[in-house]
Design a protein around this motif. Structure first.
Motif, PDB file in Angstrom:
ATOM      1  N   ALA A 161      23.557  59.329  -6.861  1.00  0.00           N
ATOM      2  CA  ALA A 161      24.374  60.282  -7.861  1.00  0.00           C
ATOM      3  C   ALA A 161      24.995  60.107  -9.010  1.00  0.00           C
ATOM      4  N   CYS A 162      24.426  59.075  -9.824  1.00  0.00           N
ATOM      5  CA  CYS A 162      25.876  58.466 -11.506  1.00  0.00           C
ATOM      6  C   CYS A 162      24.481  58.974 -11.936  1.00  0.00           C
ATOM      7  N   THR A 163      23.213  59.663 -11.375  1.00  0.00           N
ATOM      8  CA  THR A 163      22.120  59.578 -12.939  1.00  0.00           C
ATOM      9  C   THR A 163      22.246  61.473 -12.838  1.00  0.00           C
ATOM     10  N   GLU A 164      21.403  61.906 -13.696  1.00  0.00           N
ATOM     11  CA  GLU A 164      21.624  63.422 -13.818  1.00  0.00           C
ATOM     12  C   GLU A 164      20.739  64.604 -12.653  1.00  0.00           C
ATOM     13  N   GLU A 169      16.460  66.438  -5.673  1.00  0.00           N
ATOM     14  CA  GLU A 169      15.842  65.546  -6.120  1.00  0.00           C
ATOM     15  C   GLU A 169      16.354  63.878  -5.562  1.00  0.00           C
ATOM     16  N   ILE A 170      17.974  63.709  -5.081  1.00  0.00           N
ATOM     17  CA  ILE A 170      17.414  62.645  -4.702  1.00  0.00           C
ATOM     18  C   ILE A 170      17.532  62.668  -3.287  1.00  0.00           C
ATOM     19  N   LYS A 195      37.151  64.028  -4.797  1.00  0.00           N
ATOM     20  CA  LYS A 195      37.075  65.165  -4.298  1.00  0.00           C
ATOM     21  C   LYS A 195      35.768  65.966  -5.462  1.00  0.00           C
ATOM     22  N   ASN A 196      34.475  65.281  -5.832  1.00  0.00           N
ATOM     23  CA  ASN A 196      33.413  65.719  -6.477  1.00  0.00           C
ATOM     24  C   ASN A 196      32.932  65.295  -7.385  1.00  0.00           C
ATOM     25  N   ARG A 197      31.750  65.295  -7.377  1.00  0.00           N
ATOM     26  CA  ARG A 197      31.238  64.213  -8.401  1.00  0.00           C
ATOM     27  C   ARG A 197      31.041  63.339  -9.414  1.00  0.00           C
ATOM     28  N   THR A 198      31.853  64.192  -9.936  1.00  0.00           N
ATOM     29  CA  THR A 198      32.519  63.442 -10.993  1.00  0.00           C
ATOM     30  C   THR A 198      33.400  62.323 -10.718  1.00  0.00           C
TER      31      THR A 198
END
Length: 212
Positions: A161-164, A169-170, A195-198
């Motif tokens: 998840a730390c990639t684009e 795709e994951i 709370k979110n991917r960031t």
């Protein structure tokens, strides 16, 4: 040569009092004061207004001290931030330190401690009281414990998840269904209180799960 300081404080009387106090220190001078982070960032567009130290309140209108410190760390890494606030919420204190502040002091700090903190921030790069040091250690320990509660496949998901890559795709790369990946995402968010991917990416970088 005196070290330059800018005060970011939205209470005028306190700002003026701090400026008078700091100008009385033999090794420091106040360039100017701002009422919020937005005003500070605007001033920084002119290089002559960039100081060596910013004395930053946490709770500010328009752009708070945490947001402003984060921007300074990224765009003006040479500027050292010392947080000075009435804030007693440990979460916010940790947030401003994690954003890049080199230290934190309560506003009822004694004059000699403020001067000492400014000197140490400028000369050694940081200043932490015993209370703040304990807080940072407790936070670090808690984060390591949080890492342990993640399952192996959840950690693998976090790295992906730390990639684009998209979640779809994951799922393909991990040979799982998109629904299973959504389950991993929800589980990680809940376990780490994110709370979110960031926020997940930031957590992963700070806790050595992922190296950009």
């Amino acid at each position: 040569m005196k070290y330059s300081v800018v005060i970011v404080e939205n209470h005028t009387l306190l700002s003026q009092a701090l400026a008078e106090l700091i100008n009385g220190f033999s090794r420091f001078k106040v360039l100017y004061s701002c009422r919020n982070g937005e005003e500070l960032i605007t001033r920084f567009k002119n290089k002559k207004y960039i100081p060596q130290i910013v004395l930053m309140d946490i709770n500010l209108p328009k752009m708070n001290g945490i947001e402003t410190t984060s921007i300074l760390k990224k765009e003006y890494p040479q500027v050292k931030v010392l947080a000075l606030s009435t804030e007693r919420n440990t979460k916010k204190i940790l947030q401003v330190l994690q954003a890049g502040a080199k230290g934190y002091l309560p506003k009822d700090t004694e004059k000699r401690i403020l001067e000492k903190a400014l000197i140490e921030v400028q000369e050694t790069g940081f200043y932490h009281t015993k209370d703040v040091t304990s807080l940072l250690l407790e936070s670090l320990y808690a984060k390591k414990e949080n890492n342990k509660i993640l399952k192996e496949r959840e950690i693998e998901f976090v790295k992906q998840a730390c990639t684009e890559k998209t979640y779809k795709e994951i799922a393909s790369d991990m040979c799982l269904s998109p629904k299973t990946i959504e389950g991993y995402r929800d589980a990680v968010f809940e376990k780490l209180n994110l709370k979110n991917r960031t926020a997940m990416v930031i957590y992963a970088i700070r806790n050595d799960i992922f190296t950009p």
